[in-house]
Design an enzyme around this catalytic site. Sequence first.
Site, PDB file in Angstrom:
ATOM      1  N   PRO A  76       3.295 108.587  45.602  1.00 36.74           N
ATOM      2  CA  PRO A  76       2.426 107.301  45.725  1.00 36.74           C
ATOM      3  C   PRO A  76       1.359 107.168  46.722  1.00 36.74           C
ATOM      4  CG  PRO A  76       4.652 106.521  46.113  1.00 36.74           C
ATOM      5  CD  PRO A  76       4.685 108.005  46.104  1.00 36.74           C
ATOM      6  N   CYS A  77       0.501 108.093  46.750  1.00 39.17           N
ATOM      7  CA  CYS A  77      -0.528 107.877  47.758  1.00 39.17           C
ATOM      8  C   CYS A  77      -1.314 106.626  47.637  1.00 39.17           C
ATOM      9  CB  CYS A  77      -1.499 108.938  48.300  1.00 39.17           C
ATOM     10  SG  CYS A  77      -2.136 109.663  46.480  1.00 39.17           S
ATOM     11  N   HIS A  78      -1.455 106.230  46.516  1.00 38.01           N
ATOM     12  CA  HIS A  78      -2.239 105.181  45.932  1.00 38.01           C
ATOM     13  C   HIS A  78      -1.624 103.767  46.645  1.00 38.01           C
ATOM     14  CE1 HIS A  78       0.770 105.372  42.808  1.00 38.01           C
ATOM     15  NE2 HIS A  78       0.724 103.980  42.852  1.00 38.01           N
TER      16      HIS A  78
END
Length: 156
Positions: A119-121
């Site tokens: 989950p880089c967001h």
Amino acid sequence: MEVAYLQTPIGIAEFKGHEEGLTSITVIDENRPFGIVPEVLEDAVYQFREYFEGTRKHFDLTLNPEGTDFQKKVWNALMKIPYGKTISYLELSKQLGDVKAIRAVAAANGKNPLWIVVPCHRVIGSNGDLTGYAGGLHRKKWLLEHENPAKQQSLF
């Protein structure tokens, strides 16, 4: 290498992988033939559907991304960010043990090949700004709102 596609609310998800796991999940804007989902990608497509329906908060998939040791270290740290939460690039650098590596951490974050699962967001600027997202800031905003929708307060 097997490939599958899934229509999502924010674009077409493209899955690539083989028996050793998923190598990439990206969002694409152009149309692709959807066809039959290869067996090795069925679980990933199923779990993504659940995520976008709002019934899945954690993924249970075998991952096999290509990257440097440092990139993989950053991606592993990203997977520890809880659903519905965010941290800053600075906080992530501190967790990895080197506050001076903030640019390298941000670069590794930007090279993440496993959209949403890693989950880089959930990484934002220190001032709360939605900075940098390979899939576009409009998608980052949508994902964060999906994971942590503002609840309407009751007046009574």
